[in-house]
Motif scaffolding. Structure first.
Motif, mmCIF file in Angstrom:
data_model
loop_
_atom_site.group_PDB
_atom_site.id
_atom_site.type_symbol
_atom_site.label_atom_id
_atom_site.label_comp_id
_atom_site.label_asym_id
_atom_site.label_seq_id
_atom_site.Cartn_x
_atom_site.Cartn_y
_atom_site.Cartn_z
ATOM 1 N N SER A 193 0.835 -1.200 0.000
ATOM 2 C CA SER A 193 0.000 0.000 0.000
ATOM 3 C C SER A 193 0.869 1.249 0.000
ATOM 4 N N THR A 194 0.370 2.321 -0.631
ATOM 5 C CA THR A 194 1.036 3.599 -0.452
ATOM 6 C C THR A 194 0.768 4.065 0.970
ATOM 7 N N LYS A 195 1.613 4.927 1.473
ATOM 8 C CA LYS A 195 1.427 5.408 2.840
ATOM 9 C C LYS A 195 0.097 6.144 2.972
ATOM 10 N N GLU A 196 -0.263 6.940 1.969
ATOM 11 C CA GLU A 196 -1.510 7.697 2.009
ATOM 12 C C GLU A 196 -2.726 6.770 2.069
ATOM 13 N N ASP A 197 -2.740 5.761 1.196
ATOM 14 C CA ASP A 197 -3.867 4.815 1.183
ATOM 15 C C ASP A 197 -3.931 4.019 2.477
ATOM 16 N N ALA A 198 -2.753 3.597 2.965
ATOM 17 C CA ALA A 198 -2.709 2.812 4.195
ATOM 18 C C ALA A 198 -3.233 3.626 5.376
ATOM 19 N N GLN A 199 -2.878 4.906 5.436
ATOM 20 C CA GLN A 199 -3.363 5.770 6.516
ATOM 21 C C GLN A 199 -4.893 5.839 6.497
ATOM 22 N N ALA A 200 -5.463 6.024 5.303
ATOM 23 C CA ALA A 200 -6.917 6.156 5.186
ATOM 24 C C ALA A 200 -7.614 4.856 5.586
ATOM 25 N N ASP A 201 -7.082 3.732 5.119
ATOM 26 C CA ASP A 201 -7.693 2.435 5.430
ATOM 27 C C ASP A 201 -7.583 2.112 6.915
ATOM 28 N N LEU A 202 -6.453 2.450 7.508
ATOM 29 C CA LEU A 202 -6.248 2.167 8.934
ATOM 30 C C LEU A 202 -7.197 3.008 9.785
ATOM 31 N N ALA A 203 -7.365 4.272 9.427
ATOM 32 C CA ALA A 203 -8.278 5.153 10.159
ATOM 33 C C ALA A 203 -9.705 4.605 10.109
ATOM 34 N N LYS A 204 -10.111 4.127 8.940
ATOM 35 C CA LYS A 204 -11.461 3.563 8.789
ATOM 36 C C LYS A 204 -11.621 2.303 9.631
ATOM 37 N N ALA A 205 -10.585 1.463 9.631
ATOM 38 C CA ALA A 205 -10.657 0.189 10.357
ATOM 39 C C ALA A 205 -10.735 0.385 11.856
ATOM 40 N N PHE A 206 -10.112 1.466 12.370
ATOM 41 C CA PHE A 206 -10.107 1.701 13.815
ATOM 42 C C PHE A 206 -11.069 2.804 14.248
ATOM 43 N N GLY A 207 -11.694 3.478 13.286
ATOM 44 C CA GLY A 207 -12.716 4.453 13.625
ATOM 45 C C GLY A 207 -12.224 5.793 14.118
#
Length: 289
Positions: A193-207
């Motif tokens: 993952s790109t860092k930007e995409d990973a940040q967005a996905d991680l934020a969604k996963a943890f709320g």
């Protein structure tokens, strides 16, 4: 014959740091006596002044069993200011006395790992000499990019609980915060993952808010300043680190030689896989508590 590592008669050293000759940097051998490294004599060590930015020389000598002697083999110690400095903060609570290492991604550069220790508020500085930095900075852009290495934090004391920190945390090289969440993020980046995409996905996963860059945001400082974003970040960090600690403790109980860094990386990778699959990691981890 006296040999220097890679036949390099100059060794770079950080200005202000007392010189400590690396193991096996200087060796000696003889065609009859074999390895004479244990007989090496060193002169000039007491004359080195690490406070002066300059080239200074120490000398080596060795004598074989027949009385043949080689002497005045000079090694130049080049005391230098750092070419690049990496600053950061290690967080479970603030981690004090933890070992910090920057580990280059390339297997050929593992010997260039840079190390440090966190202070009482989790802060650390890693200093890169020009020679090392130029090798690590593969694309020559004068910074160390996420794909060029990883920051690893182990050991120390969690200042929130005053208990030993038994797990390991990681972050990509562009991070100024190393935390449980950055450990998962780092594995997502390794997954492609790109860092930007990973940040967005991680934020969604943890709320928590995707506007927060967890690799530069200190939630403990945020909480003291009344930032409303801190609650979700701290809760997410707590969920991740409790899982890391529990599995590390079990692994070490079953195998006293278990590597906390490898165990933590594997657990974080499993969490990263859940995030990549769009699964709520918060709900999954709460099931295990």
């Amino acid at each position: 014959t006296i040999h220097f590592f890679e036949d390099d008669s100059t060794i770079s050293w950080l200005l202000g740091e007392p010189f400590d000759l690396p193991d096996n940097y200087v060796t000696a051998n003889d065609n009859v006596d074999g390895d004479l490294s244990a007989r090496l004599e060193i002169s000039g060590l007491d004359l080195l002044d690490e406070t002066k930015e300059s080239d200074q020389t120490i000398y080596f000598a060795v004598t074989d069993s027949a009385g043949n002697r080689v002497e005045n083999k000079g090694l130049t110690v080049s005391f230098q200011n750092p070419a690049f400095t990496m600053n950061g903060v290690a967080i479970d609570g603030y981690l004090s006395g933890s070992s910090v290492a920057f580990v280059p991604t390339s297997p050929n550069l593992q010997h260039l790992s840079i190390t440090g220790i966190t202070n009482t508020t989790g802060g650390f500085d890693l200093f890169f000499l020009e020679e090392d930095f130029s090798e690590i900075d593969a694309n020559g852009n004068k910074v160390i990019d996420p794909e060029e290495g990883t920051i690893v934090v182990t050991g120390g004391i969690d200042t929130n609980t005053n208990q030993p920190f038994i797990s390991a945390l990681t972050a990509d090289a562009n991070s100024s915060i190393v935390s449980p969440l950055t450990t998962v993020l780092n594995e997502m980046i390794k997954n492609g993952s790109t860092k930007e995409d990973a940040q967005a996905d991680l934020a969604k996963a943890f709320g928590y808010s995707s506007a927060i860059d967890i690799t530069s945001y200190d939630p403990i400082a945020g909480a003291k300043n009344g930032d409303s974003n801190t609650v979700a970040i701290l809760e997410a960090n707590a969920l991740v680190v409790n899982t890391l600690k529990q599995i590390t403790a079990v692994s070490e109980h079953m195998n006293s030689e278990a590597d906390s860094i490898k165990v933590s990386a594997q657990v974080a990778k499993s969490m990263a896989n859940l995030v990549d699959e769009g699964i709520s990691v918060t709900q999954e981890l709460q099931k295990t508590e």
